[in-house]
Design a protein around this motif. Structure first.
Motif, mmCIF file in Angstrom:
data_model
loop_
_atom_site.group_PDB
_atom_site.id
_atom_site.type_symbol
_atom_site.label_atom_id
_atom_site.label_comp_id
_atom_site.label_asym_id
_atom_site.label_seq_id
_atom_site.Cartn_x
_atom_site.Cartn_y
_atom_site.Cartn_z
ATOM 1 N N ASP A 192 92.085 17.127 23.383
ATOM 2 C CA ASP A 192 92.004 16.790 24.804
ATOM 3 C C ASP A 192 91.426 15.389 24.990
ATOM 4 N N GLU A 193 91.045 15.065 26.199
ATOM 5 C CA GLU A 193 90.557 13.721 26.509
ATOM 6 C C GLU A 193 89.093 13.529 26.150
ATOM 7 N N GLY A 194 88.465 14.533 25.603
ATOM 8 C CA GLY A 194 87.058 14.438 25.240
ATOM 9 C C GLY A 194 86.810 13.472 24.101
ATOM 10 N N GLU A 195 85.558 13.430 23.680
ATOM 11 C CA GLU A 195 85.188 12.566 22.565
ATOM 12 C C GLU A 195 85.107 13.383 21.287
ATOM 13 N N TYR A 196 85.458 12.742 20.182
ATOM 14 C CA TYR A 196 85.454 13.370 18.873
ATOM 15 C C TYR A 196 84.628 12.514 17.928
ATOM 16 N N THR A 197 83.769 13.166 17.158
ATOM 17 C CA THR A 197 82.986 12.433 16.166
ATOM 18 C C THR A 197 83.881 12.089 14.982
ATOM 19 N N ALA A 198 83.404 11.172 14.174
ATOM 20 C CA ALA A 198 84.147 10.803 12.966
ATOM 21 C C ALA A 198 84.323 12.020 12.065
ATOM 22 N N VAL A 212 96.159 8.755 15.687
ATOM 23 C CA VAL A 212 96.034 9.015 14.254
ATOM 24 C C VAL A 212 96.998 10.121 13.810
ATOM 25 N N VAL A 213 97.059 11.227 14.564
ATOM 26 C CA VAL A 213 97.855 12.379 14.125
ATOM 27 C C VAL A 213 99.211 12.470 14.801
ATOM 28 N N GLY A 214 99.438 11.663 15.820
ATOM 29 C CA GLY A 214 100.680 11.722 16.585
ATOM 30 C C GLY A 214 100.455 12.502 17.875
ATOM 31 N N ALA A 215 101.025 12.012 18.942
ATOM 32 C CA ALA A 215 100.783 12.599 20.261
ATOM 33 C C ALA A 215 101.254 14.054 20.360
ATOM 34 N N GLU A 272 79.600 7.165 15.433
ATOM 35 C CA GLU A 272 80.895 6.695 15.932
ATOM 36 C C GLU A 272 81.671 7.853 16.554
ATOM 37 N N THR A 273 82.265 7.602 17.718
ATOM 38 C CA THR A 273 83.083 8.614 18.380
ATOM 39 C C THR A 273 84.457 8.035 18.689
ATOM 40 N N PHE A 274 85.400 8.933 18.889
ATOM 41 C CA PHE A 274 86.776 8.553 19.194
ATOM 42 C C PHE A 274 87.235 9.341 20.416
ATOM 43 N N THR A 275 88.058 8.725 21.212
ATOM 44 C CA THR A 275 88.634 9.428 22.358
ATOM 45 C C THR A 275 89.783 10.304 21.877
#
Length: 139
Positions: A24-30, A12-15, A2-5
């Motif tokens: 950044d705009e990359g993808e983040y793993t769980a 989740v953490v606030g802008a 699963e990945t997140f933008t």
């Protein structure tokens, strides 16, 4: 996996915090998102411990942080140069502001002149973000 933008992480953490942490705009793993939230939790607990007097301020204001954001090499040198008593400093960084009686809690020419900050609260916030960013980047 699963990945997140970056946008989802920011939700989740606030802008604002996400931007300060360099999300950044990359993808983040769980696992990466979990690491970010775990380190934020650790940093928040450290800030609470400092505010409660259970942890030394030097734990939060590391030599690296002090060198990057102040004219001092470490927190001890800051204390020695400060016009305030140690108890006034501890109260100010704990967020205590008893009706203007605590000179260390107000906007300060000393802080403004010798650091990147105008108030102890801004210094604490930046130290927490700095610590969090370093911890996240170290993995």
């Amino acid at each position: 996996m699963e990945t997140f933008t970056g946008e989802e992480v920011a939700e989740v953490v606030g802008a604002d915090l996400a931007a300060q942490l360099g999300v950044d705009e990359g993808e983040y793993t769980a696992d990466e998102v979990a690491r970010i939230t775990d380190v934020l939790g650790e940093s928040a607990r450290l800030a609470e411990s400092v505010a409660d007097g259970e942890a030394d301020l030097a734990t939060l204001f590391t030599p690296g942080f002090m060198a990057a954001h102040t004219e001092f090499d470490d927190f001890e040198a800051f204390l020695e140069s400060s016009p305030w008593t140690e108890s006034e400093i501890a109260a100010a960084f704990a967020g205590e502001t008893p009706e203007g009686e605590n000179p260390a809690a107000a906007n300060s020419t000393f802080l403004d002149r010798s650091t990147d900050f105008e108030t102890p609260g801004a210094m604490v916030q930046t130290a927490i973000i700095d610590r969090t960013r370093r911890e996240i980047e170290s993995t």
